[in-house]
Design a protein around this motif. Structure first.
Motif, PDB file in Angstrom:
ATOM      1  N   LEU A  22       0.821  -1.208   0.000  1.00 11.53           N
ATOM      2  CA  LEU A  22       0.000   0.000   0.000  1.00 11.53           C
ATOM      3  C   LEU A  22       0.856   1.260   0.000  1.00 11.53           C
ATOM      4  O   LEU A  22       0.542   2.237  -0.691  1.00 11.53           O
ATOM      5  N   GLU A  23       1.949   1.230   0.736  1.00 13.09           N
ATOM      6  CA  GLU A  23       2.845   2.394   0.756  1.00 13.09           C
ATOM      7  C   GLU A  23       3.436   2.651  -0.635  1.00 13.09           C
ATOM      8  O   GLU A  23       3.599   3.807  -1.049  1.00 13.09           O
ATOM      9  N   ALA A  24       3.740   1.602  -1.377  1.00 15.26           N
ATOM     10  CA  ALA A  24       4.271   1.760  -2.737  1.00 15.26           C
ATOM     11  C   ALA A  24       3.225   2.377  -3.664  1.00 15.26           C
ATOM     12  O   ALA A  24       3.545   3.265  -4.476  1.00 15.26           O
ATOM     13  N   GLN A  25       1.975   1.930  -3.552  1.00 18.38           N
ATOM     14  CA  GLN A  25       0.916   2.496  -4.382  1.00 18.38           C
ATOM     15  C   GLN A  25       0.683   3.976  -4.057  1.00 18.38           C
ATOM     16  O   GLN A  25       0.449   4.792  -4.955  1.00 18.38           O
ATOM     17  N   ILE A  26       0.773   4.300  -2.784  1.00 19.31           N
ATOM     18  CA  ILE A  26       0.586   5.700  -2.390  1.00 19.31           C
ATOM     19  C   ILE A  26       1.712   6.576  -2.941  1.00 19.31           C
ATOM     20  O   ILE A  26       1.474   7.687  -3.431  1.00 19.31           O
ATOM     21  N   GLU A  27       2.923   6.076  -2.910  1.00 21.04           N
ATOM     22  CA  GLU A  27       4.055   6.843  -3.440  1.00 21.04           C
ATOM     23  C   GLU A  27       3.927   7.028  -4.952  1.00 21.04           C
ATOM     24  O   GLU A  27       4.252   8.102  -5.497  1.00 21.04           O
ATOM     25  N   VAL A  28       3.443   6.001  -5.653  1.00 20.25           N
ATOM     26  CA  VAL A  28       3.221   6.117  -7.097  1.00 20.25           C
ATOM     27  C   VAL A  28       2.155   7.167  -7.395  1.00 20.25           C
ATOM     28  O   VAL A  28       2.293   7.965  -8.347  1.00 20.25           O
ATOM     29  N   LEU A  29       1.109   7.175  -6.610  1.00 21.00           N
ATOM     30  CA  LEU A  29       0.050   8.166  -6.819  1.00 21.00           C
ATOM     31  C   LEU A  29       0.577   9.587  -6.638  1.00 21.00           C
ATOM     32  O   LEU A  29       0.272  10.486  -7.425  1.00 21.00           O
ATOM     33  N   ARG A  30       1.358   9.811  -5.600  1.00 20.83           N
ATOM     34  CA  ARG A  30       1.907  11.154  -5.368  1.00 20.83           C
ATOM     35  C   ARG A  30       2.837  11.580  -6.500  1.00 20.83           C
ATOM     36  O   ARG A  30       2.826  12.744  -6.918  1.00 20.83           O
ATOM     37  N   ASP A  31       3.633  10.656  -6.986  1.00 19.24           N
ATOM     38  CA  ASP A  31       4.514  10.985  -8.105  1.00 19.24           C
ATOM     39  C   ASP A  31       3.700  11.267  -9.369  1.00 19.24           C
ATOM     40  O   ASP A  31       4.012  12.203 -10.130  1.00 19.24           O
ATOM     41  N   THR A  32       2.658  10.481  -9.607  1.00 17.59           N
ATOM     42  CA  THR A  32       1.794  10.704 -10.768  1.00 17.59           C
ATOM     43  C   THR A  32       1.099  12.060 -10.683  1.00 17.59           C
ATOM     44  O   THR A  32       0.982  12.780 -11.689  1.00 17.59           O
ATOM     45  N   LYS A  33       0.674  12.415  -9.510  1.00 14.32           N
ATOM     46  CA  LYS A  33       0.011  13.708  -9.339  1.00 14.32           C
ATOM     47  C   LYS A  33       0.969  14.861  -9.633  1.00 14.32           C
ATOM     48  O   LYS A  33       0.595  15.854 -10.275  1.00 14.32           O
ATOM     49  N   ARG A  34       2.207  14.750  -9.195  1.00 17.17           N
ATOM     50  CA  ARG A  34       3.189  15.801  -9.488  1.00 17.17           C
ATOM     51  C   ARG A  34       3.418  15.940 -11.002  1.00 17.17           C
ATOM     52  O   ARG A  34       3.491  17.060 -11.531  1.00 17.17           O
ATOM     53  N   LYS A  35       3.498  14.825 -11.702  1.00 22.68           N
ATOM     54  CA  LYS A  35       3.720  14.868 -13.153  1.00 22.68           C
ATOM     55  C   LYS A  35       2.500  15.421 -13.890  1.00 22.68           C
ATOM     56  O   LYS A  35       2.642  16.202 -14.840  1.00 22.68           O
ATOM     57  N   TYR A  36       1.313  15.045 -13.449  1.00 20.39           N
ATOM     58  CA  TYR A  36       0.101  15.541 -14.094  1.00 20.39           C
ATOM     59  C   TYR A  36      -0.091  17.039 -13.817  1.00 20.39           C
ATOM     60  O   TYR A  36      -0.620  17.765 -14.667  1.00 20.39           O
ATOM     61  N   GLU A  37       0.334  17.466 -12.661  1.00 24.05           N
ATOM     62  CA  GLU A  37       0.280  18.907 -12.379  1.00 24.05           C
ATOM     63  C   GLU A  37       1.207  19.675 -13.321  1.00 24.05           C
ATOM     64  O   GLU A  37       0.876  20.794 -13.760  1.00 24.05           O
ATOM     65  N   ASN A  38       2.332  19.098 -13.658  1.00 24.86           N
ATOM     66  CA  ASN A  38       3.228  19.735 -14.622  1.00 24.86           C
ATOM     67  C   ASN A  38       2.598  19.778 -16.008  1.00 24.86           C
ATOM     68  O   ASN A  38       2.708  20.790 -16.728  1.00 24.86           O
TER      69      ASN A  38
END
Length: 387
Positions: free
Chosen positions: A172-188
């Motif tokens: 679950l921690e890995a999935q959460i980290e992937v989501l946060r990274d995806t959100k940063r890229k989509y914000e860009n």
């Protein structure tokens, strides 16, 4: 017969004029005649008790508490009725006689006071109890909040300095980290798409102004009318296609903004609650472990039992939020794939058709994705709204 005479004397009404002087027998003479009649009756009957009553009447006068003096005789108006209790009090004070209230009157006054003050005292007591209950509830809430904050802060500091243990769900921690990274890229991506929209809008406005200038020069320069006219038509066509492309880009930006700042943000908010629940769960778990290592006396056993209950409550909360995060991450991934597949296809087709100069393909792309362009001037308020 004695009762009739006394009742007649007690309810006697004395007419008076406007100056307050009696027009018939004075009040003291009427009372004296009533007393003499009662005295003669007592001598015939020989009752010692009634004699004492008559003597009391002669000293203090008849009971005029409910007697009233009517101005103008019988049938007078209510404004002419004067209570005689005040007159009796003045007469008694002049004679030097003290008026002692009867036992029945005192009991009646006491009962009325109790009836009046009873509800008020009850209401005051109820309001005081309610205020005290609210105060106690607030104090209890502050006590629990302070204790919980202390435990969580202690656990956080222990984890930061590596002295405490924490519960970790690696998957679950890995999935959460992937989501946060995806959100940063989509914000860009969202930031760059907005920049493209602003720059392209400026270019379309420039093309529109350039086309109007060419059209004006074609009217004022006969020798270059055709050349200015061709360029004016070209710029107007480019401006029209640019507005169509702007509609597609704006739809792309709006969809990405919804995905990033609403859907992903909602999932991250649930993750934040999950992390707080995990910290509280570890704090109460560490507290329970510390109590289990101590002595087992009666006081400690009671504290261990209370800590066990609190630990179970925090554990249930932690597991519930962990399941919520897992489900939301799954649905977010599915939604993200659907949204981005549609938006990326729209962006590609619209950009390709615009730069290829294919106006029909560009318009067909907008129809495919159900994008409706606003007519020119739709954003401007009407003349009614301007008034």
């Amino acid at each position: 017969m004695a009762d009739s005479i006394m009742s007649r004397a007690a309810t006697m009404e004395i007419p008076i004029n406007s100056n307050g002087d009696s027009r018939t027998i004075p009040e003291d003479d009427g009372l004296e005649q009533a007393a003499k009649a009662q005295w003669s009756l007592d001598e015939k009957v020989g009752s010692a008790t009634e004699t004492r009553d008559l003597q009391q009447v002669m000293v203090s006068g008849p009971n005029l508490n409910e007697t009233s003096i009517v101005s103008g005789g019988y049938g007078g108006t209510a404004e002419g009725i004067i209570p005689t209790s005040s007159i009796k009090d003045l007469r008694m004070k002049a004679r030097g006689v003290n008026i002692v209230p009867s036992h029945s009157a005192a009991s009646r006054i006491a009962s009325q006071s109790a009836i009046i003050s009873g509800p008020n005292m009850h209401q005051a007591g109820t309001a005081e109890e309610a205020t005290r209950g609210v105060a106690v509830e607030k104090l209890d809430f502050m006590r629990k909040w302070g204790l919980n904050t202390y435990k969580c802060t202690k656990q956080m500091i222990s984890e930061r300095f590596g002295r405490g243990s924490r519960t970790v769900d690696l998957e679950l921690e890995a999935q959460i980290e992937v989501l946060r990274d995806t959100k940063r890229k989509y914000e860009n991506v969202l930031r760059l798409a907005r920049a493209l929209t602003n720059h392209f809008y400026s270019m379309v406005q420039t093309q529109h102004a350039l086309g109007d200038t060419f059209a004006d020069l074609s009217q004022k320069s006969p020798e270059l009318r055709d050349e200015f006219g061709y360029n004016a038509e070209t710029q107007k066509l480019l401006c029209k296609n640019g507005e169509t492309l702007l509609g597609a880009i704006n739809f792309f930006v709006s969809s990405i903004n919804t995905l990033v700042n609403k859907t992903m943000e909602d999932t991250l908010l649930t993750i934040k609650k999950y992390e707080d629940a995990r910290l509280e769960y570890d704090a109460y778990r560490a507290d329970l472990e510390e109590l289990n290592l101590g002595p087992r006396d009666a006081v400690t056993m009671a504290r261990i039992e209370a800590a066990q209950q609190q630990y179970q409550v925090q554990k249930d909360k932690y597991e519930r939020l962990r399941n919520d995060v897992t489900i939301k991450l799954k649905f977010l991934e599915e939604n993200k794939v659907k949204v981005m597949h549609k938006q990326l296809l729209l962006f590609h087709n619209a950009i390709s058709a615009y730069f290829a100069g294919n106006q029909q393909q560009l318009e067909q792309t907008l129809k495919q994705f159900n994008i409706k362009l606003k007519p020119p001037g739709a954003d401007k308020p009407s003349w009614l709204e301007e008034q």
